[in-house]
Design a protein around this motif. Structure first.
Motif, PDB file in Angstrom:
ATOM      1  N   LYS A 287      21.015  10.982  35.776  1.00  0.00           N
ATOM      2  CA  LYS A 287      22.422  10.593  35.903  1.00  0.00           C
ATOM      3  C   LYS A 287      22.574   9.256  36.619  1.00  0.00           C
ATOM      4  N   LYS A 288      21.801   9.029  37.687  1.00  0.00           N
ATOM      5  CA  LYS A 288      21.897   7.790  38.450  1.00  0.00           C
ATOM      6  C   LYS A 288      21.545   6.587  37.591  1.00  0.00           C
ATOM      7  N   MET A 289      20.515   6.723  36.757  1.00  0.00           N
ATOM      8  CA  MET A 289      20.117   5.635  35.878  1.00  0.00           C
ATOM      9  C   MET A 289      21.192   5.348  34.829  1.00  0.00           C
ATOM     10  N   ARG A 290      21.746   6.409  34.242  1.00  0.00           N
ATOM     11  CA  ARG A 290      22.786   6.236  33.224  1.00  0.00           C
ATOM     12  C   ARG A 290      24.002   5.523  33.801  1.00  0.00           C
ATOM     13  N   HIS A 291      24.387   5.921  35.004  1.00  0.00           N
ATOM     14  CA  HIS A 291      25.556   5.306  35.632  1.00  0.00           C
ATOM     15  C   HIS A 291      25.284   3.847  36.003  1.00  0.00           C
ATOM     16  N   GLU A 292      24.059   3.550  36.440  1.00  0.00           N
ATOM     17  CA  GLU A 292      23.716   2.172  36.796  1.00  0.00           C
ATOM     18  C   GLU A 292      23.818   1.255  35.580  1.00  0.00           C
ATOM     19  N   VAL A 293      23.262   1.688  34.459  1.00  0.00           N
ATOM     20  CA  VAL A 293      23.310   0.876  33.243  1.00  0.00           C
ATOM     21  C   VAL A 293      24.741   0.752  32.721  1.00  0.00           C
ATOM     22  N   ALA A 294      25.490   1.843  32.783  1.00  0.00           N
ATOM     23  CA  ALA A 294      26.880   1.802  32.326  1.00  0.00           C
ATOM     24  C   ALA A 294      27.703   0.842  33.179  1.00  0.00           C
TER      25      ALA A 294
END
Length: 719
Positions: free
Chosen positions: A692-699
């Motif tokens: 989740k943290k990675m997805r939010h960072e890229v988004a």
């Protein structure tokens, strides 16, 4: 090299006609959809209740064939199913069109600002379009609630309450319960739409069932919140007015309170098990309690009566069609050809399929292994390409849950089985993908999140070799915890069938190992193993459940089953119920009528779906290629692991090309902001799959507006 030929005038004319027909169908779909929602908007108003409803009833309620149920079928059920059938025709034409996979950047750039991601607490990553629709849906519920309050509450006066022997607050409590129920019914209308895996309604609007699960979760919370409030208000009202005996009421020709309580109780059991903490720790509990939806719907119909239940019928009707088709597909054992066993507790299962089965990258497939559990079905991302591997379909499985760990142990053990009974449902995926419209694809994965990118890369390998169109460059940024997990990169290439010149693809891999400062010593490295399974005469290759013209067949099933239902219902009402009830709705039992309606619906769906399934199964059976006998010794190791065999001469040109395009980084994490902002291509598609943290960072990076060339592409995956 693929041959090129200029399109003939007749071909261009045919393509133009097909595009015109698609445009007309889409326009009709939008008109009917907008009209359907306009009815939902005006339904809580005086105009609808005092003007429209009497006129509609005047033309339907006196019908000896449908009676009061006719209005619900006309206003609630028919438009929804009509859109579903039109969607099937549209998707069939879209599938057959020659240019469905190539989309101009200019056309999509108009919606770029609306496609940018937003991170909302409780909702996750959503596009501006998704957020806009969510806000409008919430506004519809709020509008409906406020309208009902505005219409009903002014009539709750002290005089009116005293006439009924009640206090004002007691009367308002009763009506509040009614309003909560009415608004909850609107949300219930759409509850089953996102989980209808083969839904034409989702596909025609560019959605998939897997990506729409979050909508089902939101709707589920809304439905149960409103229905819980509905039940609490009535219980408080009955307790205050000393009418608790009403809780046991099962009326013959009225609302059945006991049925409503049983429906609510079933929903509450289901709802509690869906909360993340329970679902993650006790998945089996979540899985089995989710089947309480059957009791929830059946008792709901008993509670409100079949006439009013028409408001939620179309969504559930499409779900039932889809569910029965999945049941038919799951009855067969499929041919499991081989399994690639990785030391990172990962498997790639390779199944035989017929050439007529095609699917898009990022599709998923549900897998059942009866020797582990006869009831559990788990979704997994497909790693193969139907174009690059026309006779094989593969899924990747990571040993993270109890079910997947048992499967890994069963296959990877020294005394592994030589045959495994497996059933599947699917594949399911988007109708098309838009990856070719970008100059560069940046794929960011964390751990098992690499799986959807494997199918994309394999598909682009095929496209770069066979089509004359330019394929985008690819930058794959993969983050792993341990160096053992690097063997997952082996899955980028199939066991066989990869072109020898994969360098044409322009693939660059940046692999990061975060928990190790240097590669593991050679003695601890394990090679990838390929295990081959013995065939069985009862095994079948995976075939499309409704053939290559699946959308037309689905449209035929929906329309023909509904017509059979209407004819059967008309005959039942005209020659059995009407002579008894005379359309008074005061004599014939509501529960018995509900049972008869549900029985007719089930029979109609079973007859039409079974006929279509058998017809297509026979056709697929004659075309299916004879499964080759692959008996023999099971190899215990494979030279296909290019990462751990890097020090010796490479035996495969594709593997050598991949190894040369890979940079390994130990003891560090990628600087995603720098790596994305450094890209200067005019159109960069950014895909992310991982924690989740990675997805939010890229988004956040893509939605910052600091780089207009970054276009966030939403995908879903199952592991």
């Amino acid at each position: 090299m693929a041959q090129t030929s200029s399109s003939s005038p007749s071909t261009k004319a045919s393509s133009s006609f097909s595009n015109d027909v698609q445009a007309v169908i889409m326009a009709l779909i939008l008109v009917v959809t907008i009209g359907y929602f306009l009815v939902l908007i005006v339904s809580p108003t005086n105009m609808y209740g005092q003007i429209w409803t009497p006129k509609i009833k005047a033309h339907t309620v006196n019908s000896t064939y449908f009676g009061a149920q006719g209005r619900s079928l006309l206003m609630d059920t028919f438009p929804f199913l009509f859109v579903a059938v039109l969607g099937c025709v549209y998707l069939h034409l879209w599938k057959k069109s020659n240019n469905k996979n190539i989309n101009s950047v200019e056309k999509k750039q108009k919606l770029t600002i609306w496609r940018r991601p937003i991170i909302m607490k409780g909702l996750g990553i959503v596009s501006r379009i998704e957020l806009a629709f969510f806000v409008m849906f919430i506004a519809l519920l709020v509008w409906s609630f406020a309208s009902y309050v505005h219409i009903i509450f002014p009539h709750v006066t002290p005089k009116a309450a005293l006439k009924n022997g009640e206090k004002v607050w007691e009367a308002k409590m009763e009506y509040s319960g009614l309003i909560f129920g009415l608004v909850g019914n609107i949300a219930l209308t759409f509850l089953f739409v996102p989980v209808t895996r083969g839904s034409s309604v989702l596909q025609v609007f560019g959605l998939t069932s897997e990506a729409s699960v979050k909508y089902h979760i939101w709707l589920g919370h809304i439905v149960m919140t409103l229905f819980s409030a509905h039940g609490i208000c009535y219980i408080v009202y009955w307790a205050a007015t000393h009418q608790l005996s009403e809780m046991l009421k099962w009326a013959k020709t009225d609302i059945s309170n006991l049925a409503g309580e049983l429906s609510l109780l079933s929903g509450l059991v289901l709802w509690v098990a869906t909360f993340p903490r329970i679902r993650r720790k006790m998945f089996e509990l979540f899985f089995y309690t989710h089947h309480f939806y059957i009791l929830f719907v059946v008792f709901f119909v008993f509670h409100v009566g079949i006439s009013y239940a028409g408001i939620m019928l179309p969504g559930f009707y499409l779900f039932m069609v889809d569910r029965y088709l999945r049941f038919l597909q799951s009855r067969s054992n499929v041919r499991l050809v081989s399994a690639r066993v990785l030391p990172s507790e990962t498997l790639e299962l390779n199944f035989s399929k017929c050439k007529g089965l095609s699917y898009t990258p990022t599709s998923i497939m549900f897998v059942n292994v009866p020797s582990i559990s006869k009831l559990q079905w788990h979704p997994f991302t497909i790693t193969s390409s139907s174009n690059l591997e026309p006779e094989k379909i593969s899924v990747a499985i990571k040993g993270e849950g109890s079910w997947s760990k048992k499967l890994y142990q069963m296959i990877s053990s020294p005394n592994s089985v030589d045959r495994l009974n497996v059933s599947v449902e699917g594949p399911y995926g988007p109708a098309s993908t838009h990856f070719l419209r970008h100059d560069l694809l940046v794929m960011v994965s964390g751990g098992s999140g690499i799986t959807p990118f494997i199918s994309i890369i394999r598909e682009l390998i095929h496209t770069s070799e066979t089509q004359k169109c330019k394929t985008p460059e690819i930058l794959l940024i993969s983050v792993f915890k341990n160096s053992q997990d690097l063997t997952m990169l082996d899955l980028l290439l199939p066991i066989s069938g990869a072109p020898s010149e994969t360098c044409k693809l322009g693939l660059q891999i940046e692999a990061f190992v975060t928990r190790e400062k240097q590669p593991m010593p050679a003695e601890y490295k394990k090679n990838l193993r390929t295990i081959w399974f013995k065939p069985d005469p009862s095994d079948e290759p995976i075939t499309p459940i409704l053939g290559q013209n699946n959308w037309l067949w689905l449209g035929a099933i929906i329309s023909s089953s509904f017509i059979i239902f209407l004819i059967s219902l008309g005959v039942l009402n005209r020659y059995y119920i009407y002579p008894i009830d005379k359309n008074t709705n005061e004599i014939y039992s509501y529960p018995i009528k509900a049972v008869l309606n549900m029985l007719i619906i089930c029979i109609s769906i079973v007859i039409t779906s079974s006929a279509a399934f058998v017809w297509n199964k026979r056709h697929s059976g004659t075309d299916a290629k004879q499964i080759q006998n692959m008996e023999g010794a099971t190899p215990m190791a494979s030279p296909n692991s290019w990462f751990y065999n890097a020090d010796r001469e490479m035996e495969s040109l594709p593997q050598q090309s991949l190894f040369q395009s890979t940079n390994l980084h130990f003891g560090e994490r990628p600087d995603l902001k720098r790596m994305l902002f450094d890209r200067k291509e005019s159109s960069v598609g950014v895909l992310v799959c991982g924690p989740k943290k990675m997805r939010h960072e890229v988004a956040n990076i893509c939605s910052s507006g600091l780089a207009s060339n970054l276009h966030f592409e939403s995908i879903s995956f199952s592991w």
